[in-house]
Scaffold this active site. Structure first.
Site, short mmCIF file in Angstrom:
data_model
loop_
_atom_site.label_atom_id
_atom_site.label_comp_id
_atom_site.label_asym_id
_atom_site.label_seq_id
_atom_site.Cartn_x
_atom_site.Cartn_y
_atom_site.Cartn_z
N SER A 94 42.60 31.53 24.72
CA SER A 94 42.85 32.68 23.85
C SER A 94 41.53 33.41 23.65
O SER A 94 40.64 32.93 22.95
CB SER A 94 43.40 32.22 22.49
OG SER A 94 44.65 31.61 22.65
N LYS A 169 48.84 37.39 22.21
CA LYS A 169 48.36 36.20 21.51
C LYS A 169 47.65 36.57 20.21
O LYS A 169 47.81 35.90 19.18
CB LYS A 169 47.44 35.37 22.41
CG LYS A 169 46.86 34.13 21.74
CD LYS A 169 47.94 33.18 21.23
CE LYS A 169 47.37 32.02 20.40
NZ LYS A 169 46.62 31.05 21.19
N LYS A 237 38.22 32.61 15.13
CA LYS A 237 37.87 33.34 16.35
C LYS A 237 38.97 34.34 16.71
O LYS A 237 38.70 35.49 17.03
CB LYS A 237 37.63 32.34 17.48
CG LYS A 237 37.36 32.95 18.84
CD LYS A 237 38.59 32.94 19.74
CE LYS A 237 39.06 31.54 20.06
NZ LYS A 237 40.22 31.56 20.99
#
Length: 301
Positions: A94, A169, A237
């Site tokens: 990701s 995502k 993140k």
């Protein structure tokens, strides 16, 4: 099929295991030693990502963040050094959508296809081969790799071109973070009001508030099981990617920003390695009350 797999952590290890169990020949690399349980089943440990790419037809990366993908692909002993024309690189990490498009362009220059195919479902989904897989890239490459995806996941969608899988995502991580925050607030409210949070959760599961987050992470919050799972630092993140993208697109994501601040507060208390359901702990700290406590005036004190 000869498959390379780079990154054998919490997620990558069971994903690679499913491919070996399905009869594929796996070439494996990680910065740590390749797990014995994978080599004992026939997986081949390689000395570098370059070696993996030279031996495999399809090369999968599953590493934590954008710099790790860049290093795995383009480092001195990276995937790009071992590629030959006609191979396919699949990044299931990701990472940043913009950087993904750059990585794809560089791989395409070598005569190879590139798919970005991030996943959702966490360690539970990886072990159960029930991951949701969101794919960006050319349809020909998607059809080639789809049989591998089907051994690792259930809901597999070609969203669009390179970068679109990663964009999906990021959207997923916004929804999951806000759901975690909502479940944490709801269970904290219920417990502080004197209700049994386990029974509240059970009641809510059958209604419109029911969700995977309530099912899995609500249970974690009640049982106080905050081992990953999916680490808070990784969700931080992902939300950074969302907020950076929002800034570039000139849109407002106020609730995403709040969730990120709550994750940051958890990290400040030493919780960067907690499962992301551990977000509830900072709300408890702010409220001076833990879900497992008996509320004053509830009749049980």
């Amino acid at each position: 099929m000869d498959v390379g797999f780079i990154g054998l952590g919490i997620m990558g290890r069971p994903m690679a295991d499913h491919l070996i169990n399905a009869g594929h020949r796996l070439f494996l690399y990680d910065v740590k030693p390749v797990p014995d349980d994978l080599t004992s089943k026939g997986g081949t440990a390689c000395a570098s990502a370059k070696e993996v790419a030279s031996k495999a037809e399809i090369i999968i990366t599953m590493v934590p963040d954008t710099p790790h993908v860049e290093a795995a692909l383009f480092g001195p002993e990276g995937v790009a050094k071992g590629l030959s024309e006609g191979k396919t690189v699949v990044d299931m990490s990701s990472i940043a959508p913009i950087e993904t498009k750059r990585f794809a362009a560089e791989i395409n220059k070598l005569g190879c296809d590139y798919l970005d195919a991030p996943v959702s479902g966490g360690e539970v989904g990886a072990k159960a081969a029930s991951l949701t897989i969101m794919v960006g890239g050319p349809e020909r490459a998607f059809e080639k790799v789809k049989p591998l995806f089907e051994k690792m996941g259930k809901n597999i969608t070609l969203v669009g071109g390179n970068g679109d899988g990663q964009t999906t995502k990021v959207a997923n991580q916004i929804i999951v973070a806000l759901n975690i925050q909502a479940v944490a607030e709801a269970l904290l409210f219920a417990a502080r009001a004197g209700a049994d949070p386990a029974k509240v959760r059970q009641a809510l599961m059958g209604g419109f508030a029911g969700s995977k987050v309530l099912e899995i992470h609500g249970d974690r919050m009640i049982k106080r099981t905050f081992d990953p799972g999916f680490r808070i630092e990784l969700h931080q993140k992902d939300l950074n990617l969302a907020l950076q993208g929002a800034r570039a697109l000139n849109i407002a994501l106020p609730n995403t920003a709040t969730a990120q601040q709550l994750f940051s507060a958890c990290a400040a208390q030493g919780g960067s390695q907690w499962d992301h359901s551990g977000l509830v702990r900072i709300l408890e700290t702010m409220s001076g009350f833990e879900i497992g406590q008996t509320a004053p005036g509830s009749g049980d004190d």
